[in-house]
Every structure is written in structure tokens, then in C-alpha cells.
Enzyme design. Structure first.
Site, short mmCIF file in Angstrom:
data_model
loop_
_atom_site.label_atom_id
_atom_site.label_comp_id
_atom_site.label_asym_id
_atom_site.label_seq_id
_atom_site.Cartn_x
_atom_site.Cartn_y
_atom_site.Cartn_z
N GLN A 38 0.84 -1.12 0.13
CA GLN A 38 0.13 0.15 0.09
C GLN A 38 0.94 1.26 0.04
O GLN A 38 0.25 2.25 -0.31
CB GLN A 38 -0.90 -0.08 1.16
N HIS A 84 0.86 -9.40 4.46
CA HIS A 84 -0.42 -8.52 4.40
C HIS A 84 -0.97 -8.53 3.37
O HIS A 84 -0.78 -7.50 2.39
CB HIS A 84 0.23 -6.81 4.87
N ASN A 128 -1.63 -10.99 8.11
CA ASN A 128 -2.62 -9.84 8.32
C ASN A 128 -4.20 -10.42 8.09
O ASN A 128 -4.23 -10.82 6.98
CB ASN A 128 -2.17 -8.49 7.78
N GLU A 129 -5.07 -10.31 8.78
CA GLU A 129 -6.33 -10.66 8.60
C GLU A 129 -6.80 -11.87 7.72
O GLU A 129 -7.32 -11.72 6.40
CB GLU A 129 -6.96 -9.31 7.86
C1 BGC Z 1 -6.33 -3.65 6.24
C2 BGC Z 1 -5.53 -2.70 5.65
C3 BGC Z 1 -6.88 -1.79 5.00
C4 BGC Z 1 -7.48 -1.28 5.98
C5 BGC Z 1 -8.64 -0.23 5.80
C6 BGC Z 1 -7.57 -3.50 6.68
O1 BGC Z 1 -8.59 -4.34 6.42
O2 BGC Z 1 -5.51 -4.39 6.94
O3 BGC Z 1 -4.96 -3.19 4.70
O4 BGC Z 1 -6.37 -0.63 4.14
O5 BGC Z 1 -8.31 -2.46 6.62
O6 BGC Z 1 -9.50 -0.73 4.76
#
Ligand code: BGC
Length: 392
Positions: free
Chosen positions: A19, A111, A154-155
Site C-alpha cells: 500500500q 499483509h 494480516n487478517e
Molecule cells: C487492512 C488494510 C486496509 C484497512 C482499511 C484492513 O482491513 O489490513 O490493509 O487498508 O483495513 O480498509
């Protein structure tokens, strides 16, 4: 009223490599951006690949004491089994820079993006996916020996949403893009297995506290829908929290809330109050999210690894964050073990196919790459310095 926080509380901001870095040419996302989805491109992004020291300097100068960033698998392993020592050294320089500036690095290994070759092999559903990830983690562990906080994936629940939707589109299914599909459970299982392998490797080779970060939808039940909430939340979130059981910490990321009624998730009716990503303005989401993780996992250390708002109005960002921190503090008072708050995001950045939703504490001119700190950065930094939040 003054709400105080512990001396060792981490106050920081987060980013993710794809990002902010720019030109992440070997990644799956670089290819996705050129696909049929009508997405904007990441391009040079914020050129943080070259300007990370300036970015970290801004955070440190404001008073923050931590920076969460991710290292990019697609750069470190551009072809299967072919590792780049120079890219690894680049990320080690980032860790060193953070430490020199007095920022505790929180390093994420995955990520959302992975190498294009991994995608071509079927990504998380491909043969040997977990082994491939483990090989990358073992290589990356070389630079993590003195890093205190490492997030493996991440997530994973959002990866299971996005990867699942892509697979269905590739199989010709017409997708309803007005709402996210539920996470694909089979992809989720592989991600949890990959996390568990990464934890083993990192515990053997580093002294880091290792955890995974979970996207919380802060789901709540409409009257009478308590049983349905448990069912829906398991698919979206609790299955992944389960995969964190026994970890050194759990990363919680929350932005907004969702209601569940007897038929499932209640679609959000757009409102003028919505944030720039169409989410309801709900700073109480953070409190709901961390309290749920605390109860569900019976009190693990929690690190807020993301929380923030997409808005062009920086006063609104401050108001949202202030309210979120009040909810966070209330939860700490009630016994939830929270070790830090990392705001999303340090910089306005590439919001996965869109540049318009700005989450940053710092604006970036995408032609000159000049950084323009917003008042919210100084505001959050002053709370970090005071280790306290004053409210009327
Ligand atoms: C993610 C980020 C994303 C942010 C805002 C999260 O789900 O880890 O990469 O930019 O939310 O939407």
C-alpha cells in the site's frame, strides 16, 4: 477527565508494504490491478520503499513510539526458492531505522499480497502452500532476532474473503460486489495452518512475541438473534481467533460494526455519516472487538494493530480516534489486557484498488512524494508523550 495508560504502552501507526512502497512488480496484487476489475493502480504508491526513514522520522517526531510495517514476500522470494539477500537487508535496515528513532518495530510477514508465482501455483489452495510460506518465514526469521513483535498473517479472514471471491470469479461466477462474501472456510483453514507453522519457526529462531491479526466486524445481535450471532461470527471471525489460541498476543483490527438478525448479517443502509469506504461511523467498534477477543480467548494480551477512519476531514479523524481510545481505555479498566494502539494508517495510501479513501495521519503528494503531516498526527503523538488522554 484524564485517562492514563501504562508506561510501556505502544503508541504507533501501521502500514502495509504494497500500500505504500510502490512498484511491487512481482506480487499477485500488481497483476490483479491490471485485471478486469476496473481498479486503480498502486504504481509508485507513496514511494515509501525509498522514503521509509522520512516516514518513520515523522512518527517519532510526533511522539509515537512504534511503527507497524510489513515485509514483502514477493520481493524477498521473487521466484520459488530463489531468495534475495539484498531485499532482506533492505527490511533489516527498516528495522534498524525504527530502533534508532526509538520506534518499536511491529513486523508483519504477510499483509494481503504474495508472490505472483505463488498465485500461479493456486495460492493458498495450491499444493505445498503452507510449506512455501514456511520456507519464506524461515528465511525472513534471520532479520527478526531482536524484533519484539511479529504478526504472521494480516487478517486471514479477509484473505479468505478476497481469495475466495477471486476464485469464484475465475470460475465464471457472477459476483454480487455490493457486499463481501463470507470468508471461504477451506482457505481459512490453510491460513490458520500456515500461521501455526510460522509460530513454531519464529519461536525456535527469534525471541519475538508472535501473533496473527484478525479483522473484527464488531458484530452485535439484534434482539432475539444471539444464537445467530454466534453462528455468523464463527465463520467471519471466531474460527480465526480459535487459530490464535495460545499465542503470545492477538492483533485486533476494527473500524466499524455490523448487526446480525435472525436471518444473518443485516445489510447497512448508506447514510451521510458513512466513512469514505461506506462503513457506518462507529468508533465504539474497537471496544466491542477487543472485549469479544478477550472473552472468547479468555484474556490473551491484545495489541490493537489497526483502527482508524477513511475521511477527508481530519477533525473527524481526531474525533473518531478520541472516542475509540475512550472505549479502549474503558475496556482496559474492565480488565482487558491491551498492550498498544497502532493507528491505521501512518500515510494516505493505496486502499486496495482505490486512492480516494484517505486513512492517513500524513498526506502524501503522489507526484513529488512530499509528506504533509495532518493535525491528527501531532494530536496522537501528544497523547503518546503524555501517556494520557484528556477529555472534557
Ligand atoms: C487492512 C488494510 C486496509 C484497512 C482499511 C484492513 O482491513 O489490513 O490493509 O487498508 O483495513 O480498509
Amino acid at each position: 477527565m484524564r485517562r492514563t495508560f501504562s508506561d510501556d504502552f505502544l503508541w504507533g501507526a501501521s502500514t502495509a508494504a504494497h500500500q505504500v512502497e510502490g512498484n511491487n512488480l512481482n506480487s499477485d496484487w500488481w497483476l490483479i490491478e491490471q485485471g478486469p476489475y476496473g481498479l486503480e493502480r498502486s504504481g509508485d504508491a507513496d514511494d515509501s520503499y525509498h522514503r521509509y526513514a522520512e516516514d518513520m522520522g515523522l512518527l517519532a517526531d510526533s511522539g509515537l513510539n512504534s511503527y507497524r510495517f510489513s515485509i514483502e514476500w514477493a520481493r524477498i522470494e521473487p521466484s520459488p526458492g530463489e531468495f534475495s539477500l539484498a531485499e532482506l537487508a533492505h527490511y533489516r535496515r527498516m528495522i534498524d531505522t525504527a530502533k534508532q528513532l526509538g520506534l518499536t518495530p511491529v513486523v508483519t510477514l504477510h499483509h494481503f499480497t504474495h508472490p505472483a508465482w505463488f498465485e500461479q501455483q493456486g495460492a493458498w489452495l495450491g499444493d505445498g502452500a503452507v510449506n512455501a510460506f514456511a520456507r519464506y518465514v524461515a528465511f525472513a526469521a534471520q532479520i527478526l532476532h531482536d524484533v519484539d513483535w511479529v504478526c504472521t498473517i494480516n487478517e486471514p479472514n479477509m484473505v479468505a474473503v478476497m481469495h475466495g471471491m477471486r476464485l469464484r470469479a475465475a470460475h465464471g461466477e457472477q459476483l454480487d460486489t455490493s457486499a463481501l462474501a463470507a470468508p471461504d472456510e477451506s482457505i481459512g483453514q490453510v491460513l490458520i495452518e500456515a500461521h501455526r507453522r510460522a509460530v513454531e519457526i519464529l519461536h525456535a529462531r527469534t525471541s519475538a512475541k508472535v501473533g496473527m491479526t484478525i479483522s473484527s466486524q464488531a458484530q452485535t445481535a439484534a434482539p432475539g438473534a444471539e444464537a445467530k450471532l454466534v453462528e455468523v461470527r464463527y465463520v467471519w471471525e471466531d474460527m480465526y481467533l480459535e487459530g490464535c489460541r495460545g499465542d503470545d498476543f492477538v492483533g485486533i483490527q476494527a473500524y466499524s460494526t455490523q448487526t446480525v438478525d435472525e436471518s444473518g448479517l443485516v445489510p447497512h443502509q448508506p447514510s451521510p455519516d458513512d466513512t469514505l469506504v461506506g462503513l457506518p461511523y462507529r468508533p465504539d467498534a474497537l471496544g466491542i472487538a477487543i472485549r469479544h477477543a478477550h472473552e472468547f480467548l479468555d484474556g490473551p494480551p491484545i495489541l490493537v494493530t489497526e483502527n482508524g477512519i477513511a475521511t477527508h476531514d481530519d477533525d473527524r479523524r481526531i474525533a473518531y480516534t478520541r472516542a475509540a481510545l475512550e472505549h479502549l481505555h474503558d475496556a482496559i479498566e474492565d480488565g482487558v489486557d491491551v498492550r498498544g494502539y497502532l493507528h491505521w494508517s501512518a500515510l494516505d495510501n493505496f486502499e486496495w484498488g482505490r486512492w480516494e479513501p484517505t486513512f492517513g495521519l500524513v498526506a502524501v503528494d503522489r507526484e513529488t512524494f512530499e509528506r504533509h503531516p495532518k493535525p491528527s498526527l501531532g494530536w496522537l503523538g501528544s497523547i503518546a508523550r503524555a501517556k494520557a488522554l484528556d477529555s472534557k
